[in-house]
Design a protein around this motif. Structure first.
Motif, short mmCIF file in Angstrom:
data_model
loop_
_atom_site.label_atom_id
_atom_site.label_comp_id
_atom_site.label_asym_id
_atom_site.label_seq_id
_atom_site.Cartn_x
_atom_site.Cartn_y
_atom_site.Cartn_z
N ARG A 122 83.38 64.60 108.78
CA ARG A 122 82.39 65.44 108.60
C ARG A 122 82.38 67.16 108.92
O ARG A 122 83.29 67.03 110.04
CB ARG A 122 81.05 64.87 110.47
CG ARG A 122 80.87 63.03 110.06
CD ARG A 122 79.58 63.22 108.63
NE ARG A 122 79.03 61.89 108.81
CZ ARG A 122 79.63 60.89 107.66
NH1 ARG A 122 80.39 61.58 106.88
NH2 ARG A 122 79.39 60.01 107.49
N TYR A 123 81.92 67.68 108.51
CA TYR A 123 81.90 69.10 108.21
C TYR A 123 80.96 69.75 109.53
O TYR A 123 79.43 68.75 109.27
CB TYR A 123 81.51 69.91 106.82
CG TYR A 123 82.50 69.85 106.23
CD1 TYR A 123 83.96 70.68 106.10
CD2 TYR A 123 82.69 68.88 104.96
CE1 TYR A 123 84.40 70.27 104.89
CE2 TYR A 123 83.44 68.90 104.24
CZ TYR A 123 84.74 69.45 104.10
OH TYR A 123 85.42 69.33 103.00
N SER A 124 81.09 71.05 109.87
CA SER A 124 80.56 71.46 110.66
C SER A 124 79.24 72.18 110.26
O SER A 124 79.34 72.21 109.29
CB SER A 124 81.12 72.69 111.92
OG SER A 124 81.75 73.07 110.97
N PRO A 125 78.03 71.55 110.71
CA PRO A 125 76.96 71.77 110.00
C PRO A 125 76.77 73.90 109.04
O PRO A 125 76.65 74.19 108.64
CB PRO A 125 75.68 72.43 111.50
CG PRO A 125 75.84 71.40 111.85
CD PRO A 125 77.65 71.12 112.07
N ASP A 126 77.59 74.89 110.27
CA ASP A 126 78.07 76.33 109.79
C ASP A 126 78.90 76.57 108.79
O ASP A 126 79.50 77.58 108.15
CB ASP A 126 77.97 77.00 110.82
CG ASP A 126 79.43 76.78 111.75
OD1 ASP A 126 79.95 75.61 111.17
OD2 ASP A 126 79.79 77.62 113.07
N GLY A 127 79.73 74.64 108.30
CA GLY A 127 80.66 75.23 107.06
C GLY A 127 81.92 75.61 108.15
O GLY A 127 83.29 75.12 106.78
N THR A 128 82.42 75.84 108.39
CA THR A 128 83.69 76.92 108.96
C THR A 128 84.93 75.60 110.10
O THR A 128 85.94 75.47 109.51
CB THR A 128 83.20 76.97 110.24
OG1 THR A 128 82.94 77.13 111.52
CG2 THR A 128 82.59 78.63 109.87
N LYS A 129 84.30 74.34 110.02
CA LYS A 129 84.84 73.44 110.79
C LYS A 129 85.21 71.94 110.22
O LYS A 129 84.12 71.60 109.46
CB LYS A 129 85.43 72.99 111.98
CG LYS A 129 85.27 74.25 112.98
CD LYS A 129 85.39 74.33 114.30
CE LYS A 129 85.43 75.73 115.17
NZ LYS A 129 85.07 75.70 116.09
N TYR A 130 85.72 71.16 109.50
CA TYR A 130 85.49 69.74 109.69
C TYR A 130 86.65 69.01 110.77
O TYR A 130 87.71 68.88 111.46
CB TYR A 130 85.97 69.26 108.88
CG TYR A 130 86.82 69.40 107.97
CD1 TYR A 130 87.87 68.53 108.21
CD2 TYR A 130 87.34 70.34 107.27
CE1 TYR A 130 89.17 68.57 107.41
CE2 TYR A 130 89.17 70.95 106.38
CZ TYR A 130 89.06 69.53 107.28
OH TYR A 130 91.03 70.34 106.32
N CYS A 131 85.53 66.95 110.83
CA CYS A 131 86.47 66.88 111.92
C CYS A 131 86.48 65.79 111.77
O CYS A 131 85.35 64.73 110.36
CB CYS A 131 85.39 66.34 113.08
SG CYS A 131 86.14 65.67 114.10
N THR A 132 87.84 64.94 111.43
CA THR A 132 88.80 63.65 111.15
C THR A 132 88.19 62.53 112.34
O THR A 132 89.40 62.91 113.44
CB THR A 132 89.24 63.25 110.33
OG1 THR A 132 90.92 63.66 111.59
CG2 THR A 132 89.16 64.22 109.09
#
Length: 608
Positions: free
Chosen positions: A198-208
């Motif tokens: 999932r990407y962070s709502p601000d688009g700067t990061k993602y998490c797996t």
């Protein structure tokens, strides 16, 4: 706001789950509605008032995922056969605008592009594990490549330049740049299945997150790993971001939910589900952070939806329970406004009108499907396909006493108004089970040579009517606990499925496999009304209103028909698509309120 619904309230089906895999639950951008699949339905449920829900029933196979578009106008849902459908959310008819066979196998996840124009769908298949397309035309906008096994999760970066991330059973995460989307990079930090990305709502990061019990956080621009989420003691099935991108919630098979700081990667709150002795069913398999709030909704393997407040670690706001297997038995307590339902996996739930929470029965109950059950006072009596009779205390939701062997498979039961006598029809006998002190004992057993599918004890306790597979209704006289054959009623032309005396004792209603309903004079046993053939399939259930003015039948045609005694067959109310897949039970709560359930696992309260 929900569209005006035909039913008053709905104890909606809980999400379908599968042992060993995650289940996607989604909330719309406004934070108002929760979306998930159960059976062939998509449930669209109000977050703040879970008793308000709509059901989308147009999939031919089991629904695996449903995601609202960022615009809020559409929903994309996928099923076990690889079909994706896009339909309107704001229209109560939920008109389908697009459908396509996207993959050869089950769809596991779906995501919309931030402009609500494109859809990526991933899962299982022979030649491909994913597709990305323009949703209005279905035309492809790239290729989902880079994986050797089925893809479990996907996401669209919410800001430009667009990017898609996919996570797979091949332990890898793949990034695709576009449109048109092309393979850009593979990440190999996980050592087991990667269950969610999932990407962070601000688009700067993602998490797996993965089955290796770890979560990783990456910088979107460089794809470099910038953090680890360490602390779960089991598979992590799902993750979700807070709207401000500062926190992440994870749900795990270790029966906990953890909220993490997305900048320091510290655990800032843990919730243990299931108390001191959690069960396997308390594994957490899905999670959604409600946008613009501190509210988190977590899903257990059992299907329970637990509401958490991110600001109050360890405490629970509410737990919403339901059924995610075919509901086979239903009874009501009109005085208390209670509904008690049971599904073929043996789960028993108690619901009170106006309260979404529900309570599940604790203790050793039937080991498989429940055939029928009834209430008197705080006592629930039940017969199941494990060929036993059992009782429970509804005030404590606990099992009481020992189970009683019935010596045959029960088809149905009928409980006396005083709660002292229960008549049960099995494939071998008619049993009078009587309460003696605190225990229940078989007071008499009358062998039968015919197949019985339903039974009703007259309010005066002097007669028993049995619905028989040889097209007859057999009347037995009852003296004490002794049953004697009295009469055979032979007006049905097919197997009789259900029979019931009216509460006033003057009438008898019956239904059959051939869709016919007959109303009888219970005293003279003469036919009062025939030709009531308005169902389109087998009649499965029947119940009288408490004032004996009307009765309801439910059928495999998913319809409920409410029949007026005085008005005859022409004065009838039809509830179409009441429980899609077939109505299994109907029960009145009051002369104007009817409860129904069925193959769709939903319990609906109707005003009739």
């Amino acid at each position: 706001s929900m569209a005006a619904l035909p039913y008053q309230e709905i104890f909606a089906a809980s999400p379908a789950t599968t042992r060993g895999q995650g289940t996607t639950i989604s909330v719309d951008a406004k934070g108002e509605k929760l979306f998930y699949g159960c059976g062939r339905s998509v449930i669209i449920r109000s977050v703040s008032n879970p008793l308000s829900a709509e059901v989308f029933t147009e999939h031919a196979k089991d629904v695996t995922v449903a995601k609202p578009s960022p615009s809020g106008a559409w929903v994309a849902s996928g099923d076990a056969s690889g079909v994706v459908k896009v339909w309107s959310l704001d229209n109560p008819e939920h008109i389908i605008k697009f459908e396509a066979q996207c993959l050869g196998g089950a769809i596991h996840d779906i995501q919309w592009s931030p402009d609500s124009q494109r859809i990526v769908a991933v899962g299982d298949g022979k030649d491909s594990f994913g597709r990305v397309f323009m949703w209005d035309t279905g035309s492809s906008v790239g290729e989902i490549a880079g994986h050797s096994k089925k893809i479990l999760s996907c996401d669209f970066k919410p800001v430009k330049p667009f990017q898609i991330a996919t996570a797979s059973e091949d332990f890898q995460v793949t990034l695709l740049d576009g449109p048109p989307f092309k393979f850009a990079k593979t990440l190999k930090d996980h050592t087991k299945f990667v269950n969610c990305v999932r990407y962070s709502p601000d688009g700067t990061k993602y998490c797996t997150v993965g089955s290796d019990m770890l979560g990783f956080i990456y910088d979107s621009a460089s794809s470099s790993k910038i953090g680890e989420l360490k602390g779960h003691k089991g598979t992590i099935y799902a993750c979700s971001w807070s709207s401000d991108s500062s926190k992440i919630v994870t749900a795990s098979a270790d029966k906990t939910v953890i909220v993490w700081d997305a900048n320091t990667y510290a655990n800032i709150g843990t919730w243990s589900i299931g108390g001191a002795k959690p069960a396997t069913e308390d594994m957490q398999v899905g999670v959604a952070w409600v946008p613009n709030s501190n509210q988190i909704i977590s899903l257990s393997l059992r299907g329970d939806l637990t509401y958490l407040d991110a600001a109050s670690p360890g405490t629970f706001s509410r737990v919403i329970r339901g059924h995610n297997k075919n509901v086979t038995a239903l009874t009501t307590d009109p005085k208390k406004g209670l509904i008690v339902s049971a599904s073929y996996d043996g789960l028993v739930n108690k619901f009170a009108l106006g309260q979404a929470e529900g309570y599940s029965l604790q203790g050793k109950w039937h080991t498989n499907a429940i055939a029928d059950h009834a209430i008197c006072g705080d006592t629930l009596v039940s017969c199941g396909l494990d060929d036993t009779f059992r009782t429970a205390d509804l005030s404590k939701m606990e099992v009481v006493g020992e189970s009683l062997s019935l010596g045959g498979q029960p088809a149905g039961l009928s409980l006396s108004n005083d709660g002292q006598l229960c008549v049960i029809a099995t494939n071998k006998a008619l049993l009078c089970v009587r309460k003696q002190g605190t225990a229940w004992k078989i007071a008499s057993s009358t062998p039968i040579s015919f197949g019985a599918s339903g039974v009703s004890l007259s309010p005066a306790q002097n007669e028993v009517a049995v619905a028989c597979e040889d097209n007859k209704i057999r009347i037995f006289s009852l003296a004490g606990d002794k049953l004697s054959p009295a009469q055979e009623l032979a007006e049905h032309h097919s197997s009789v499925t259900k029979v019931a005396y009216s509460p006033c004792g003057k009438l008898l209603a019956s239904g059959d496999v051939g869709k016919e309903v007959i109303l009888w004079d219970a005293v003279s046993k003469s036919v009062k009304t025939k030709g009531m053939t308005f169902h389109l399939a087998k009649i499965t259930c029947l119940d009288w209103s408490p004032d004996s003015s009307k009765f309801a039948t439910g059928g495999l045609d998913s319809k409920i028909i409410v029949w007026s005694v005085e008005g005859g067959p022409n004065k009838r109310t039809v509830l179409d698509r009441a429980n899609v897949g077939g109505v299994t039970a109907v029960k009145f709560l009051s002369p104007g309120q009817l409860v129904s359930t069925g193959a769709d696992c939903n319990i609906k309260v109707w005003v009739v």
